[in-house]
Scaffold this motif. Sequence first.
Motif, PDB file in Angstrom:
ATOM      1  N   CYS A 201       0.824  -1.200   0.000  1.00 24.79           N
ATOM      2  CA  CYS A 201       0.000   0.000   0.000  1.00 24.79           C
ATOM      3  C   CYS A 201       0.865   1.259   0.000  1.00 24.79           C
ATOM      4  O   CYS A 201       0.649   2.173  -0.809  1.00 24.79           O
ATOM      5  CB  CYS A 201      -0.932  -0.014   1.208  1.00 24.79           C
ATOM      6  N   VAL A 202       1.849   1.302   0.890  1.00 24.13           N
ATOM      7  CA  VAL A 202       2.699   2.502   0.935  1.00 24.13           C
ATOM      8  C   VAL A 202       3.560   2.594  -0.321  1.00 24.13           C
ATOM      9  O   VAL A 202       3.839   3.697  -0.822  1.00 24.13           O
ATOM     10  CB  VAL A 202       3.576   2.525   2.203  1.00 24.13           C
ATOM     11  N   SER A 203       3.972   1.446  -0.861  1.00 23.31           N
ATOM     12  CA  SER A 203       4.764   1.452  -2.088  1.00 23.31           C
ATOM     13  C   SER A 203       3.941   1.984  -3.262  1.00 23.31           C
ATOM     14  O   SER A 203       4.412   2.808  -4.053  1.00 23.31           O
ATOM     15  CB  SER A 203       5.279   0.044  -2.382  1.00 23.31           C
ATOM     16  N   ASN A 204       2.700   1.525  -3.389  1.00 21.85           N
ATOM     17  CA  ASN A 204       1.843   2.013  -4.469  1.00 21.85           C
ATOM     18  C   ASN A 204       1.535   3.492  -4.312  1.00 21.85           C
ATOM     19  O   ASN A 204       1.435   4.225  -5.308  1.00 21.85           O
ATOM     20  CB  ASN A 204       0.533   1.210  -4.510  1.00 21.85           C
ATOM     21  N   GLY A 205       1.386   3.948  -3.057  1.00 20.00           N
ATOM     22  CA  GLY A 205       1.197   5.375  -2.838  1.00 20.00           C
ATOM     23  C   GLY A 205       2.382   6.177  -3.341  1.00 20.00           C
ATOM     24  O   GLY A 205       2.220   7.226  -3.978  1.00 20.00           O
TER      25      GLY A 205
ATOM     26  N   LEU B 122      -6.450   5.521 -12.011  1.00 22.23           N
ATOM     27  CA  LEU B 122      -7.539   4.780 -11.383  1.00 22.23           C
ATOM     28  C   LEU B 122      -7.028   3.500 -10.739  1.00 22.23           C
ATOM     29  O   LEU B 122      -7.506   3.094  -9.667  1.00 22.23           O
ATOM     30  CB  LEU B 122      -8.608   4.468 -12.440  1.00 22.23           C
ATOM     31  N   ASN B 123      -6.046   2.865 -11.368  1.00 21.51           N
ATOM     32  CA  ASN B 123      -5.438   1.658 -10.809  1.00 21.51           C
ATOM     33  C   ASN B 123      -4.867   1.941  -9.418  1.00 21.51           C
ATOM     34  O   ASN B 123      -5.150   1.224  -8.451  1.00 21.51           O
ATOM     35  CB  ASN B 123      -4.348   1.156 -11.747  1.00 21.51           C
ATOM     36  N   GLY B 124      -4.082   3.003  -9.303  1.00 21.59           N
ATOM     37  CA  GLY B 124      -3.508   3.346  -8.009  1.00 21.59           C
ATOM     38  C   GLY B 124      -4.562   3.704  -6.987  1.00 21.59           C
ATOM     39  O   GLY B 124      -4.451   3.347  -5.805  1.00 21.59           O
ATOM     40  N   ALA B 125      -5.612   4.408  -7.413  1.00 24.59           N
ATOM     41  CA  ALA B 125      -6.665   4.814  -6.478  1.00 24.59           C
ATOM     42  C   ALA B 125      -7.409   3.609  -5.911  1.00 24.59           C
ATOM     43  O   ALA B 125      -7.661   3.530  -4.699  1.00 24.59           O
ATOM     44  CB  ALA B 125      -7.643   5.757  -7.187  1.00 24.59           C
ATOM     45  N   VAL B 126      -7.776   2.667  -6.779  1.00 25.34           N
ATOM     46  CA  VAL B 126      -8.491   1.471  -6.317  1.00 25.34           C
ATOM     47  C   VAL B 126      -7.642   0.684  -5.332  1.00 25.34           C
ATOM     48  O   VAL B 126      -8.126   0.226  -4.282  1.00 25.34           O
ATOM     49  CB  VAL B 126      -8.893   0.586  -7.521  1.00 25.34           C
ATOM     50  N   ILE B 127      -6.359   0.540  -5.635  1.00 26.17           N
ATOM     51  CA  ILE B 127      -5.470  -0.224  -4.760  1.00 26.17           C
ATOM     52  C   ILE B 127      -5.289   0.480  -3.414  1.00 26.17           C
ATOM     53  O   ILE B 127      -5.350  -0.150  -2.349  1.00 26.17           O
ATOM     54  CB  ILE B 127      -4.121  -0.455  -5.454  1.00 26.17           C
ATOM     55  N   LEU B 128      -5.090   1.783  -3.426  1.00 26.67           N
ATOM     56  CA  LEU B 128      -4.904   2.517  -2.186  1.00 26.67           C
ATOM     57  C   LEU B 128      -6.132   2.432  -1.287  1.00 26.67           C
ATOM     58  O   LEU B 128      -6.024   2.351  -0.066  1.00 26.67           O
ATOM     59  CB  LEU B 128      -4.573   3.980  -2.480  1.00 26.67           C
TER      60      LEU B 128
ATOM     61  N   VAL C   9     -10.620  -1.193 -13.583  1.00 29.20           N
ATOM     62  CA  VAL C   9     -11.187  -1.539 -12.277  1.00 29.20           C
ATOM     63  C   VAL C   9     -11.061  -3.040 -12.023  1.00 29.20           C
ATOM     64  O   VAL C   9     -10.623  -3.470 -10.946  1.00 29.20           O
ATOM     65  CB  VAL C   9     -12.654  -1.083 -12.189  1.00 29.20           C
ATOM     66  N   LEU C  10     -11.431  -3.855 -13.006  1.00 25.99           N
ATOM     67  CA  LEU C  10     -11.321  -5.311 -12.850  1.00 25.99           C
ATOM     68  C   LEU C  10      -9.870  -5.737 -12.682  1.00 25.99           C
ATOM     69  O   LEU C  10      -9.553  -6.602 -11.856  1.00 25.99           O
ATOM     70  CB  LEU C  10     -11.941  -6.010 -14.055  1.00 25.99           C
ATOM     71  N   LEU C  11      -8.982  -5.132 -13.466  1.00 21.60           N
ATOM     72  CA  LEU C  11      -7.561  -5.457 -13.358  1.00 21.60           C
ATOM     73  C   LEU C  11      -7.031  -5.105 -11.969  1.00 21.60           C
ATOM     74  O   LEU C  11      -6.268  -5.874 -11.363  1.00 21.60           O
ATOM     75  CB  LEU C  11      -6.783  -4.698 -14.428  1.00 21.60           C
ATOM     76  N   SER C  12      -7.447  -3.965 -11.440  1.00 22.87           N
ATOM     77  CA  SER C  12      -6.996  -3.532 -10.121  1.00 22.87           C
ATOM     78  C   SER C  12      -7.517  -4.451  -9.028  1.00 22.87           C
ATOM     79  O   SER C  12      -6.789  -4.808  -8.085  1.00 22.87           O
ATOM     80  CB  SER C  12      -7.445  -2.094  -9.857  1.00 22.87           C
ATOM     81  N   LEU C  13      -8.779  -4.855  -9.131  1.00 19.24           N
ATOM     82  CA  LEU C  13      -9.334  -5.789  -8.152  1.00 19.24           C
ATOM     83  C   LEU C  13      -8.599  -7.127  -8.210  1.00 19.24           C
ATOM     84  O   LEU C  13      -8.308  -7.739  -7.178  1.00 19.24           O
ATOM     85  CB  LEU C  13     -10.832  -5.986  -8.415  1.00 19.24           C
ATOM     86  N   GLY C  14      -8.310  -7.580  -9.427  1.00 17.56           N
ATOM     87  CA  GLY C  14      -7.550  -8.821  -9.558  1.00 17.56           C
ATOM     88  C   GLY C  14      -6.170  -8.709  -8.949  1.00 17.56           C
ATOM     89  O   GLY C  14      -5.691  -9.632  -8.280  1.00 17.56           O
ATOM     90  N   GLU C  15      -5.506  -7.558  -9.164  1.00 18.62           N
ATOM     91  CA  GLU C  15      -4.181  -7.337  -8.591  1.00 18.62           C
ATOM     92  C   GLU C  15      -4.231  -7.389  -7.065  1.00 18.62           C
ATOM     93  O   GLU C  15      -3.361  -7.983  -6.419  1.00 18.62           O
ATOM     94  CB  GLU C  15      -3.646  -5.981  -9.058  1.00 18.62           C
TER      95      GLU C  15
END
Length: 409
Positions: free
Chosen positions: A139-143, A255-261, A308-314
Amino acid sequence: MQGFKEVPRAVWMLSPGVFVNAVSSFTFVFVFVYLTGPRGLSVTEAGLVTGVGGIGLIAGNFTGGGYGDRYGHRRVLLIASFLAGGGLVLLPTLPTGALLAVLPLAQYALGAIRSANAALVAVIVPEGARRQAFAVVRCVSNGGFTLGPPLGALIATGLSYDWLFVADGIGTLFFALWTARVVPARSADRTPAAAPDGGLGRGAWGELRARPGVLVLLGAILVVDVIYRQQYSTFPVYLADHGLDTGAYGLIIALNGAVILVLELPAAVALRARPPLRVVGTGLLLVGAGYGALLLGTGIAAAVAMMVLLSLGEILYKTPATAYVADQAPPHAIGFYQSLYAGVSASGVVLGPPLGGALYSAAPGLLWPLCVVLAAGAGGAVLWAHARQRRHEARPAHETGSQPQAVAG
């Protein structure tokens, strides 16, 4: 925070260093422009240098953890960080000939940092809390990675591309100094347990063959990482071919980073008791579903659904997979297992662009269906491994070859 009480203090203390290092890790975005611009290399020469650097990065991922099994994960992490940071700081002052040698070496050290850091976390976190611990680090790395590229663009345009490497090197050196301060040497650099045959490599490989779930997982991650990395290579080309500009691509990637965070940490807590291979397999299927969304249309809605689907899968596959590999590793080979996972989970950096680019150039209509099929196959293989493991655990000891343990007293 409820659900994270078992995460050791050392992981929380390590997180600011991970964040700073991630924020400053922006040179990979601009290195090709730097080589063809200020350094004056041709496109072919720059491609060769970045390709060799990518190979060095993957090699570092595959070996950093193994070094830690022999010499201590904290020690290897510090050495690799000082080497990479020092090389990046000096790189703008080097003549072009020396740069061609130092840049791949720095990339190798950066790869070793990634696997050594994962192994260090696995060693200091007890089994049962590793999913949450790896989720915190991710989480902190993706941020940091979300903030890094725009900050790097400001440095490159406001100062110069040379300062990108200096800033990246300083961030890496800070990470080394911060880790040395907050992670106690007495717990992280303890002497690893001896391998059963007295040799780490041979014993670890033999034990790996006895863990088919890990082998299936590694193969599936290798395939899916090539697919996953298409979002950075062929996906923006696909968007441009269908009338969506670079600005739209930037927003979709953000959007990828936002969903993950937002969802990474809650998902780690909510799913911590779920069987890891089942969670990972579901995540890989979602990655395939993401690319399947591109088959339904060519507009912004399909692209957003894909991301969104890719981020959820990640979220579902990356953290549980890392923790599963750590939990399956014997005590003397935690770093070796983390290196294997780190290596295959980054192989798409090298393999994804040329493979995806070649297919998209030859038959653009086949790329996304093939991504769907391969991701579905990888997810299905992991779910099969989960079912096989459950059947094996449910069989009586005399059928599996296990011997009951003697009870003391």
